[in-house]
Design an enzyme around this catalytic site. Sequence first.
Site, short mmCIF file in Angstrom:
data_model
loop_
_atom_site.label_atom_id
_atom_site.label_comp_id
_atom_site.label_asym_id
_atom_site.label_seq_id
_atom_site.Cartn_x
_atom_site.Cartn_y
_atom_site.Cartn_z
N ASP A 1 0.85 -1.48 0.31
CA ASP A 1 -0.33 0.22 0.17
C ASP A 1 0.62 1.55 0.28
O ASP A 1 0.25 2.20 -0.17
CB ASP A 1 -0.99 -0.05 1.17
CG ASP A 1 -1.72 -0.87 1.51
OD1 ASP A 1 -2.01 -1.79 0.19
OD2 ASP A 1 -2.25 -1.71 2.78
N SER B 1 -11.67 5.61 -25.80
CA SER B 1 -12.11 4.47 -24.67
C SER B 1 -11.66 5.18 -23.22
O SER B 1 -10.99 5.96 -23.24
CB SER B 1 -11.16 2.88 -24.99
OG SER B 1 -9.36 3.74 -24.74
N GLU C 1 -9.37 0.76 -4.07
CA GLU C 1 -10.36 0.47 -3.33
C GLU C 1 -10.77 0.89 -2.37
O GLU C 1 -12.44 1.14 -1.67
CB GLU C 1 -10.23 -1.08 -2.61
CG GLU C 1 -8.83 -1.21 -2.09
CD GLU C 1 -8.35 -1.76 -1.38
OE1 GLU C 1 -9.23 -3.24 -1.52
OE2 GLU C 1 -7.38 -2.31 -0.55
N ARG D 1 -18.00 -1.76 -17.89
CA ARG D 1 -17.38 -2.54 -17.76
C ARG D 1 -16.41 -2.75 -16.50
O ARG D 1 -15.91 -1.18 -16.24
CB ARG D 1 -16.28 -3.74 -18.14
CG ARG D 1 -16.90 -4.32 -20.04
CD ARG D 1 -18.08 -5.39 -19.33
NE ARG D 1 -18.82 -5.92 -20.54
CZ ARG D 1 -19.40 -5.41 -21.75
NH1 ARG D 1 -20.29 -4.67 -20.67
NH2 ARG D 1 -20.15 -5.67 -22.24
N GLN E 1 -2.87 -8.92 -7.14
CA GLN E 1 -1.10 -7.45 -6.70
C GLN E 1 -0.69 -7.51 -5.49
O GLN E 1 0.35 -6.88 -5.17
CB GLN E 1 -2.23 -5.68 -6.60
CG GLN E 1 -3.51 -5.78 -7.85
CD GLN E 1 -4.29 -5.55 -6.91
OE1 GLN E 1 -3.97 -3.45 -7.38
NE2 GLN E 1 -5.11 -5.07 -7.13
P1 ATP Z 1 -0.89 -4.07 6.28
O1 ATP Z 1 -0.42 -2.80 6.76
O2 ATP Z 1 -0.47 -5.07 4.82
O3 ATP Z 1 -3.01 -4.38 7.09
P2 ATP Z 1 0.16 -3.86 8.91
O4 ATP Z 1 1.27 -4.55 9.56
O5 ATP Z 1 -0.63 -2.95 9.48
O6 ATP Z 1 -0.07 -4.51 7.82
P3 ATP Z 1 -2.02 -4.93 11.29
O7 ATP Z 1 -3.04 -6.84 10.66
O8 ATP Z 1 -3.06 -3.98 11.22
O9 ATP Z 1 -1.40 -5.05 9.24
O10 ATP Z 1 -1.44 -5.43 12.04
C1 ATP Z 1 0.02 -7.05 12.09
C2 ATP Z 1 -0.39 -7.16 13.58
O11 ATP Z 1 0.35 -6.21 14.51
C3 ATP Z 1 -1.36 -7.37 14.32
O12 ATP Z 1 -2.26 -8.81 13.84
C4 ATP Z 1 -1.62 -7.52 15.98
O13 ATP Z 1 -0.55 -9.00 15.79
C5 ATP Z 1 0.18 -6.67 16.05
N1 ATP Z 1 -0.95 -5.21 16.63
C6 ATP Z 1 -1.82 -4.31 15.68
N2 ATP Z 1 -2.08 -3.59 16.16
C7 ATP Z 1 -1.40 -3.52 17.45
C8 ATP Z 1 -1.65 -2.77 18.60
N3 ATP Z 1 -2.65 -1.45 18.94
N4 ATP Z 1 -0.94 -3.99 19.44
C9 ATP Z 1 -0.06 -4.67 19.98
N5 ATP Z 1 -0.15 -4.86 18.52
C10 ATP Z 1 -0.99 -4.82 17.45
#
Ligand code: ATP
Length: 326
Positions: free
Chosen positions: A131, A219, A226, A250, A258
């Site tokens: 992202d 076109s 999203e 479409r 992705q």
């Molecule tokens: P993406 O941007 O691809 O979604 P991400 O790292 O933001 O990646 P998340 O699912 O938001 O993905 O976070 C990954 C993990 O980090 C969570 O499953 C959780 O274990 C941990 N995490 C997220 N927020 C917190 C929080 N506030 N406190 C403690 N752990 C957290």
Amino acid sequence: MAKFKRIAVLTSGGDAPGMNAAIRSVTRAAIYNGLEVIGIRHGYKGLIEGYSKPLKVHTVSNIIQLGGTILKTARCMEFKTPEGRKEAYDYLKRRQIGGVVVIGGDGTFTGARVFNEEFDIPFIGIPGTIDNDIYGTDYTIGYDTALNTVISAVDKIRDTASAHNRLFFIEVMGADAGFIALRSGIACGAEAILVPEVKNQVSTLKSFLEDGFRRKKSSNIIIVAEGSEEGGAYEIAKKVKEDFQEYSVRVTVLGHIQRGGSPSVFDRVSASRLGYAAVEALLDDQKSAMVGLQNNKIALVPFRQAVKLHKELNKELLNISKVLSI
Ligand code: ATP
């Protein structure tokens, strides 16, 4: 001399192409510096449950070109609780692990930051998400590969769109941000790009299409992020079709293609640089910070900033996209 002999590395949150290149880089840079490396499987869940395997120089051979993550990733609710984090700390202590590199997005860094407020084992982050929505780094690992996947798909759709005079709405990923949409939209010459950061885009799009009709554009490719506030590609296509019955409309939602695929050169090199920099940061006694790329240089950004501050879309690119789609 490092204060510790062993570090761990894990991937967390959504997977992104180039995570394996980062794991390889962390492993080899650490071993080069005389450290042992433990690979934690399934993100923070693995820290709590103790899923791990030692990583050696040869364990990370032949992975630089692979998408996904050999360590697997997971979302872990338990790590959000003090009890879960204490279990993770106890595990790290038991295994005599003195530093952890986490590869993931802002959720992952939020977890790492909270952990470092409570416990003394340093965490360093590497931004890995398609992202590109993390403050403090110009690029996240996986973004460039995802863009290349988007444009190769859109180029193919363009062929059929112009053969039939069709109006195509193509939805791309990006969570709440428009980085994938904006950059891929410019790269594939989209007629319009709808991103969450800009308001009232459907009415602007309608006037744009009216003009296009007068100029007999055969076109139109409309890229929809999203997270666009006026809806996804299906909803927006429906709203537009109401006023443009003459167009054959479409919709294509590109979806998870992705996230996959072999990482691009840019992502492999960035991952190699950032993995190396993460190990250097641990050796320099840094903690609670992310290594990022700013103006093609490595920067150390506190997790506090990386997760709190909002990364803005590039205004110059937004303007260029409008000018070039006349
Ligand atoms: P993406 O941007 O691809 O979604 P991400 O790292 O933001 O990646 P998340 O699912 O938001 O993905 O976070 C990954 C993990 O980090 C969570 O499953 C959780 O274990 C941990 N995490 C997220 N927020 C917190 C929080 N506030 N406190 C403690 N752990 C957290």
